[in-house]
Design an enzyme around this catalytic site. Sequence first.
Site, PDB file in Angstrom:
ATOM      1  N   PRO A  57       0.791  -1.227   0.000  1.00 49.27           N
ATOM      2  CG  PRO A  57      -0.128  -1.100   2.126  1.00 49.27           C
ATOM      3  CD  PRO A  57       0.527  -2.064   1.173  1.00 49.27           C
ATOM      4  CG  ASN A  58      -0.240   4.306   1.238  1.00 45.13           C
ATOM      5  OD1 ASN A  58      -1.219   4.827   0.710  1.00 45.13           O
ATOM      6  ND2 ASN A  58      -0.302   3.757   2.434  1.00 45.13           N
ATOM      7  NE  ARG A 110       3.857   6.736   1.627  1.00 52.53           N
ATOM      8  CZ  ARG A 110       4.135   5.543   2.081  1.00 52.53           C
ATOM      9  NH1 ARG A 110       4.687   4.636   1.297  1.00 52.53           N
ATOM     10  NH2 ARG A 110       3.853   5.211   3.323  1.00 52.53           N
ATOM     11  CE1 TYR A 164       8.884   5.201   2.859  1.00 49.13           C
ATOM     12  CE2 TYR A 164       7.324   7.027   2.822  1.00 49.13           C
ATOM     13  CZ  TYR A 164       7.777   5.856   3.392  1.00 49.13           C
ATOM     14  OH  TYR A 164       7.141   5.329   4.477  1.00 49.13           O
ATOM     15  CG  ASN A 176       8.337  -1.848   0.682  1.00 50.14           C
ATOM     16  OD1 ASN A 176       7.677  -1.914   1.719  1.00 50.14           O
ATOM     17  ND2 ASN A 176       8.988  -0.762   0.334  1.00 50.14           N
ATOM     18  CB  ALA A 207       1.295   0.431   6.535  1.00 45.23           C
ATOM     19  CG  HIS A 224       4.969  -1.779  10.320  1.00 38.86           C
ATOM     20  ND1 HIS A 224       6.296  -2.119  10.457  1.00 38.86           N
ATOM     21  CD2 HIS A 224       4.935  -0.768   9.408  1.00 38.86           C
ATOM     22  CE1 HIS A 224       7.030  -1.337   9.667  1.00 38.86           C
ATOM     23  NE2 HIS A 224       6.229  -0.522   9.021  1.00 38.86           N
ATOM     24  CG  ASP A 280      -0.576 -17.001   8.964  1.00 33.71           C
ATOM     25  OD1 ASP A 280       0.449 -16.929   9.696  1.00 33.71           O
ATOM     26  OD2 ASP A 280      -1.739 -17.029   9.425  1.00 33.71           O
ATOM     27  CD  GLU A 304      10.327  -7.206   6.472  1.00 36.79           C
ATOM     28  OE1 GLU A 304      10.689  -8.256   7.050  1.00 36.79           O
ATOM     29  OE2 GLU A 304       9.801  -6.257   7.072  1.00 36.79           O
ATOM     30  CG  HIS A 317      10.951  -2.011   5.340  1.00 37.28           C
ATOM     31  ND1 HIS A 317       9.589  -1.905   5.193  1.00 37.28           N
ATOM     32  CD2 HIS A 317      11.183  -3.157   6.008  1.00 37.28           C
ATOM     33  CE1 HIS A 317       9.014  -2.948   5.762  1.00 37.28           C
ATOM     34  NE2 HIS A 317       9.959  -3.725   6.263  1.00 37.28           N
ATOM     35  CB  SER A 363      12.222   4.804   5.220  1.00 39.85           C
ATOM     36  OG  SER A 363      11.213   3.969   5.772  1.00 39.85           O
ATOM     37  NE  ARG A 383       9.527   6.705   8.524  1.00 39.49           N
ATOM     38  CZ  ARG A 383       8.664   6.366   7.566  1.00 39.49           C
ATOM     39  NH1 ARG A 383       8.916   5.327   6.767  1.00 39.49           N
ATOM     40  NH2 ARG A 383       7.556   7.062   7.414  1.00 39.49           N
ATOM     41  NE  ARG A 430       6.520   4.868   9.886  1.00 40.74           N
ATOM     42  CZ  ARG A 430       5.467   4.927   9.078  1.00 40.74           C
ATOM     43  NH1 ARG A 430       5.161   3.916   8.301  1.00 40.74           N
ATOM     44  NH2 ARG A 430       4.703   6.006   9.042  1.00 40.74           N
TER      45      ARG A 430
HETATM   46  C1  DQA Z   1       8.126   1.273   4.067  1.00 39.71           C
HETATM   47  C2  DQA Z   1       8.136   1.575   5.570  1.00 39.71           C
HETATM   48  C3  DQA Z   1       6.748   1.354   6.161  1.00 39.71           C
HETATM   49  O1  DQA Z   1       6.768   1.646   7.544  1.00 39.71           O
HETATM   50  C4  DQA Z   1       5.756   2.260   5.491  1.00 39.71           C
HETATM   51  O2  DQA Z   1       4.464   2.019   5.996  1.00 39.71           O
HETATM   52  C5  DQA Z   1       5.777   2.172   4.017  1.00 39.71           C
HETATM   53  C6  DQA Z   1       7.060   2.067   3.340  1.00 39.71           C
HETATM   54  C7  DQA Z   1       9.479   1.593   3.410  1.00 39.71           C
HETATM   55  O3  DQA Z   1       9.677   1.161   2.277  1.00 39.71           O
HETATM   56  O4  DQA Z   1      10.299   2.288   4.003  1.00 39.71           O
HETATM   57  O5  DQA Z   1       4.756   2.272   3.356  1.00 39.71           O
HETATM   58  O6  DQA Z   1       7.879  -0.107   3.889  1.00 39.71           O
END
Ligand code: DQA
Length: 152
Positions: free
Chosen positions: A19-20, A27, A32, A83, A86, A89, A96, A107, A109, A111, A116, A120
Site C-alpha cells: 500500500p501507498n 509521497r 522516500y 515491500n 504498512a 507492521h 502466514d 523483505e 524497506h 526507509s 522512525r 514501525r
Molecule cells: C516502508 C516503511 C513502512 O513503515 C511504510 O508504511 C511504508 C514504506 C518503506 O519502504 O520504508 O509504506 O515499507
Amino acid sequence: MAKSSSKAAVKPVHVLNGPNLNLLGLREPHIYGSTTLADIEKQVAARAKALGLAVVCRQSNHEGELVDWIHEARQKASGLILNAGAYSHTSIAIHDALATLDMPVVEVHISNVYKRESFRHHSTISSVATGVICGLGTIGYELALEAIKSKL
Ligand code: DQA
C-alpha cells in the site's frame, strides 16, 4: 534423437509492493526520495537481466491481493522480494502466506524504519523472510535481487 536441454529455465523473481508505494516520488519525498515505482521497476528489470534473471513486478493497496500473489509465487516464482509497506507492521495474513513459500524471500524497506515511529519497529513478516534490507533507499530492491540470485 533430439538433444534436450538439461538446464530448466529459472522461474522469475516476483517483486511485490504494498500500500501507498504506487505514490513513490510524490509521497513524503524527504523520507522516500523522488524515484517513482515505475523507475524502481525499470531498475530492477535491468539488474535482473544483467544477472540472467527475469522479474514480475506488481503493486497493490489491498492485503488480500498481496496474499493471492504470494500464493501464486508458490508455483510461478523462484524468489520473492516484498515491500509490504504498512502491512509489514500489521499483517498476520501476509506472514502466514509467506510461511508457505519454499524459496528465498527478501523483505525490503526503502526507509530505515528503526529511525522512525515506534509502530514501525516491529515487522510481522521478518520472521518468515530469508533476510531484510532496510534504510538503503530504492537500491534495496536491486540488492535483494543480488541476494536471491546468490541463493538460487
Ligand atoms: C516502508 C516503511 C513502512 O513503515 C511504510 O508504511 C511504508 C514504506 C518503506 O519502504 O520504508 O509504506 O515499507
